[in-house]
Design a protein around this motif. Sequence first.
Motif, mmCIF file in Angstrom:
data_model
loop_
_atom_site.group_PDB
_atom_site.id
_atom_site.type_symbol
_atom_site.label_atom_id
_atom_site.label_comp_id
_atom_site.label_asym_id
_atom_site.label_seq_id
_atom_site.Cartn_x
_atom_site.Cartn_y
_atom_site.Cartn_z
ATOM 1 N N GLN A 32 0.801 -1.054 0.153
ATOM 2 C CA GLN A 32 0.046 0.047 -0.111
ATOM 3 C C GLN A 32 0.782 1.257 -0.066
ATOM 4 O O GLN A 32 0.614 2.273 -0.923
ATOM 5 N N PHE A 45 -7.852 -0.209 -1.043
ATOM 6 C CA PHE A 45 -8.499 -1.389 -1.627
ATOM 7 C C PHE A 45 -9.422 -2.178 -0.484
ATOM 8 O O PHE A 45 -8.885 -2.257 0.399
ATOM 9 N N GLN A 47 -11.743 -4.880 -1.422
ATOM 10 C CA GLN A 47 -12.145 -6.227 -1.975
ATOM 11 C C GLN A 47 -11.311 -6.942 -2.845
ATOM 12 O O GLN A 47 -10.695 -6.165 -3.773
ATOM 13 N N ASP A 48 -11.000 -8.307 -2.886
ATOM 14 C CA ASP A 48 -10.149 -8.764 -3.841
ATOM 15 C C ASP A 48 -11.213 -9.869 -4.559
ATOM 16 O O ASP A 48 -11.993 -10.370 -4.025
ATOM 17 N N ASN A 49 -11.272 -10.027 -5.850
ATOM 18 C CA ASN A 49 -11.789 -10.693 -6.801
ATOM 19 C C ASN A 49 -11.057 -11.791 -7.260
ATOM 20 O O ASN A 49 -9.617 -11.294 -7.931
ATOM 21 N N GLU A 50 -11.381 -13.005 -8.024
ATOM 22 C CA GLU A 50 -10.732 -13.810 -8.784
ATOM 23 C C GLU A 50 -11.745 -14.573 -9.645
ATOM 24 O O GLU A 50 -12.761 -15.000 -9.300
ATOM 25 N N LYS A 72 -9.491 -0.247 -9.869
ATOM 26 C CA LYS A 72 -8.964 -1.632 -9.776
ATOM 27 C C LYS A 72 -7.690 -1.868 -9.880
ATOM 28 O O LYS A 72 -6.988 -1.085 -10.907
ATOM 29 N N SER A 131 -7.099 -11.916 -11.278
ATOM 30 C CA SER A 131 -7.326 -11.562 -9.852
ATOM 31 C C SER A 131 -7.273 -9.904 -9.810
ATOM 32 O O SER A 131 -6.517 -9.348 -10.714
ATOM 33 N N TYR A 132 -8.107 -9.597 -9.065
ATOM 34 C CA TYR A 132 -8.047 -7.968 -9.036
ATOM 35 C C TYR A 132 -8.535 -7.566 -7.636
ATOM 36 O O TYR A 132 -9.544 -8.046 -6.823
ATOM 37 N N LYS A 133 -7.979 -6.348 -7.373
ATOM 38 C CA LYS A 133 -8.563 -5.598 -6.135
ATOM 39 C C LYS A 133 -9.439 -4.405 -6.385
ATOM 40 O O LYS A 133 -9.345 -3.983 -7.496
ATOM 41 N N CYS A 134 -10.497 -4.090 -5.688
ATOM 42 C CA CYS A 134 -11.308 -3.060 -5.923
ATOM 43 C C CYS A 134 -11.301 -2.079 -4.683
ATOM 44 O O CYS A 134 -11.142 -2.495 -3.413
ATOM 45 N N ASP A 135 -11.330 -0.938 -4.824
ATOM 46 C CA ASP A 135 -11.380 0.068 -3.927
ATOM 47 C C ASP A 135 -12.673 0.608 -3.233
ATOM 48 O O ASP A 135 -12.871 1.659 -2.501
#
Length: 181
Positions: A32, A45, A47-50, A72, A131-135
């Motif tokens: 960070q 961020f 949330q993490d999604n895959e 993202k 994979s991605y992070k969202c704010d």
Amino acid sequence: MIVKETKLKGCFVIEPKIFNDSRGYFFESFNQKTFNELTNQNVNFVQDNESFSSKGVLRGLHFQRGEHAQAKLVRVIKGCVLDIAVDIRTDSETFGEYVALELTQDNKTQLFIPRGFAHGFVVLSDTAIFSYKCDNFYNKGSEGGIIFNDKVLNIDWKLPEASLIISDKDLELPKLKDAKL
């Protein structure tokens, strides 16, 4: 870590420093403090999604509107995708322009996509784990999208259109000029 801003203001390519040896490799996928300093962004961020997809699967072009807009940080864990970020900020000099970048398990490159962008990708390898992070948290009522083959955008997805695997929902998305931004 090497951070380069793309032609689209606020959208960054991030190349990690990879340490290889006889055991394999190690790299810091996210820090960070370093991220905020190198991008001059203050992103948190939440949330993490895959996702797992097969060759030819195209997901996108998606975005969240208003207070639910999302920045993202995207990467590929396995395989190879062509990742696309489209500037949909109506007050931007680069409105309607996009960046395309191959993200692979080998290059471990990441793309930071700020709020105000539509995002999508197509799988170029046999399979891919993305994979991605969202704010910001996902909000169904704020979702929007743009059809992948909008002639104005003229995106080269690197695969024949007939070979693409696209959800019915994504096939019904409007063109950029008709999208509710």
